[in-house]
Design a protein around this motif. Structure first.
Motif, mmCIF file in Angstrom:
data_model
loop_
_atom_site.group_PDB
_atom_site.id
_atom_site.type_symbol
_atom_site.label_atom_id
_atom_site.label_comp_id
_atom_site.label_asym_id
_atom_site.label_seq_id
_atom_site.Cartn_x
_atom_site.Cartn_y
_atom_site.Cartn_z
ATOM 1 N N PRO A 290 10.564 -9.415 1.506
ATOM 2 C CA PRO A 290 9.363 -8.581 1.612
ATOM 3 C C PRO A 290 8.203 -9.183 0.811
ATOM 4 N N THR A 291 6.993 -8.960 1.318
ATOM 5 C CA THR A 291 5.810 -9.445 0.623
ATOM 6 C C THR A 291 5.573 -8.594 -0.620
ATOM 7 N N THR A 292 4.665 -9.037 -1.453
ATOM 8 C CA THR A 292 4.336 -8.283 -2.666
ATOM 9 C C THR A 292 3.822 -6.896 -2.303
ATOM 10 N N GLN A 293 2.960 -6.829 -1.275
ATOM 11 C CA GLN A 293 2.406 -5.541 -0.866
ATOM 12 C C GLN A 293 3.502 -4.617 -0.334
ATOM 13 N N GLN A 294 4.465 -5.167 0.406
ATOM 14 C CA GLN A 294 5.566 -4.354 0.919
ATOM 15 C C GLN A 294 6.430 -3.832 -0.224
ATOM 16 N N SER A 295 6.667 -4.667 -1.211
ATOM 17 C CA SER A 295 7.450 -4.235 -2.378
ATOM 18 C C SER A 295 6.716 -3.143 -3.132
ATOM 19 N N LYS A 296 5.398 -3.320 -3.260
ATOM 20 C CA LYS A 296 4.579 -2.327 -3.961
ATOM 21 C C LYS A 296 4.619 -0.996 -3.215
ATOM 22 N N MET A 297 4.537 -1.051 -1.882
ATOM 23 C CA MET A 297 4.573 0.159 -1.060
ATOM 24 C C MET A 297 5.894 0.897 -1.254
ATOM 25 N N THR A 298 6.994 0.166 -1.271
ATOM 26 C CA THR A 298 8.311 0.759 -1.475
ATOM 27 C C THR A 298 8.380 1.446 -2.841
ATOM 28 N N THR A 299 7.910 0.752 -3.863
ATOM 29 C CA THR A 299 7.937 1.308 -5.221
ATOM 30 C C THR A 299 7.061 2.551 -5.316
ATOM 31 N N CYS A 300 5.853 2.480 -4.762
ATOM 32 C CA CYS A 300 4.944 3.631 -4.827
ATOM 33 C C CYS A 300 5.513 4.820 -4.057
ATOM 34 N N ASN A 301 6.123 4.565 -2.901
ATOM 35 C CA ASN A 301 6.745 5.648 -2.129
ATOM 36 C C ASN A 301 7.842 6.323 -2.938
ATOM 37 N N ASP B 213 8.085 6.383 -6.212
ATOM 38 C CA ASP B 213 7.460 7.080 -7.339
ATOM 39 C C ASP B 213 6.740 8.356 -6.903
ATOM 40 N N ALA B 214 6.250 8.384 -5.668
ATOM 41 C CA ALA B 214 5.523 9.559 -5.174
ATOM 42 C C ALA B 214 6.438 10.768 -5.052
ATOM 43 N N GLY B 215 7.714 10.521 -4.820
ATOM 44 C CA GLY B 215 8.691 11.612 -4.778
ATOM 45 C C GLY B 215 8.338 12.693 -3.779
ATOM 46 N N ALA B 216 8.246 13.935 -4.244
ATOM 47 C CA ALA B 216 8.036 15.094 -3.378
ATOM 48 C C ALA B 216 6.564 15.466 -3.219
ATOM 49 N N LYS B 217 5.651 14.621 -3.692
ATOM 50 C CA LYS B 217 4.223 14.929 -3.548
ATOM 51 C C LYS B 217 3.880 15.005 -2.065
ATOM 52 N N LYS B 218 2.947 15.892 -1.716
ATOM 53 C CA LYS B 218 2.547 16.056 -0.319
ATOM 54 C C LYS B 218 1.031 16.171 -0.215
ATOM 55 N N GLY B 219 0.515 15.913 0.979
ATOM 56 C CA GLY B 219 -0.901 16.115 1.282
ATOM 57 C C GLY B 219 -1.840 15.259 0.451
ATOM 58 N N ASP B 220 -2.923 15.898 0.004
ATOM 59 C CA ASP B 220 -3.966 15.195 -0.752
ATOM 60 C C ASP B 220 -3.444 14.620 -2.060
ATOM 61 N N GLU B 221 -2.518 15.332 -2.694
ATOM 62 C CA GLU B 221 -1.946 14.846 -3.952
ATOM 63 C C GLU B 221 -1.220 13.515 -3.721
ATOM 64 N N ARG B 222 -0.458 13.434 -2.634
ATOM 65 C CA ARG B 222 0.270 12.193 -2.307
ATOM 66 C C ARG B 222 -0.705 11.069 -1.961
ATOM 67 N N MET C 227 -0.870 7.602 -3.962
ATOM 68 C CA MET C 227 -0.607 6.340 -3.275
ATOM 69 C C MET C 227 -1.801 5.390 -3.390
ATOM 70 N N LYS C 228 -3.007 5.923 -3.278
ATOM 71 C CA LYS C 228 -4.206 5.087 -3.391
ATOM 72 C C LYS C 228 -4.258 4.438 -4.774
ATOM 73 N N THR C 229 -4.026 5.237 -5.807
ATOM 74 C CA THR C 229 -4.043 4.726 -7.172
ATOM 75 C C THR C 229 -2.915 3.732 -7.397
ATOM 76 N N CYS C 230 -1.724 4.083 -6.939
ATOM 77 C CA CYS C 230 -0.547 3.235 -7.141
ATOM 78 C C CYS C 230 -0.704 1.893 -6.428
ATOM 79 N N LEU C 231 -1.137 1.915 -5.192
ATOM 80 C CA LEU C 231 -1.248 0.683 -4.409
ATOM 81 C C LEU C 231 -2.394 -0.214 -4.867
ATOM 82 N N SER C 232 -3.428 0.372 -5.467
ATOM 83 C CA SER C 232 -4.549 -0.440 -5.924
ATOM 84 C C SER C 232 -4.364 -0.940 -7.355
ATOM 85 N N ALA C 233 -3.317 -0.479 -8.014
ATOM 86 C CA ALA C 233 -3.054 -0.902 -9.396
ATOM 87 C C ALA C 233 -2.695 -2.381 -9.431
ATOM 88 N N LYS C 234 -3.110 -3.038 -10.486
ATOM 89 C CA LYS C 234 -2.771 -4.449 -10.678
ATOM 90 C C LYS C 234 -1.282 -4.549 -10.966
#
Length: 84
Positions: A10-21, A23-32, A36-43
């Motif tokens: 998997p690419t770095t972005q794919q790994s990051k997406m998996t990790t963020c998903n 970490d997001a756990g049971a969050k839903k809607g706008d909170e999720r 995800m926006k914050t998590c995926l844009s993090a260095k």
């Protein structure tokens, strides 16, 4: 001949997406979305390199700049022998 993409590393972005998903756990809607926006844009976190003896010496010297004589010797001994 086609290759199977799922077998590729998997690419770095794919790994990051998996990790963020995960970490997001049971969050839903706008909170999720916001999470995800914050998590995926993090260095990415870069693993710290092990501290070398030369690096320790540089740090300890900087910390001991105002010490002289026996107090400096004692501080340097303690500082250089500490595991960082």
């Amino acid at each position: 001949m086609k290759t199977c993409l799922s077998a590729a590393k998997p690419t770095t972005q794919q790994s990051k997406m998996t990790t963020c998903n995960d970490d997001a756990g049971a969050k839903k809607g706008d909170e999720r979305k916001a999470f995800m926006k914050t998590c995926l844009s993090a260095k990415p976190v870069v693993a710290a390199e092990p501290v070398t003896q030369q690096g320790k010496m540089k740090t300890c010297n900087a910390d001991a700049k105002d010490l002289k004589g026996d107090p400096r010797k004692a501080f340097m001994k303690t500082c250089l022998s500490a595991s960082k």
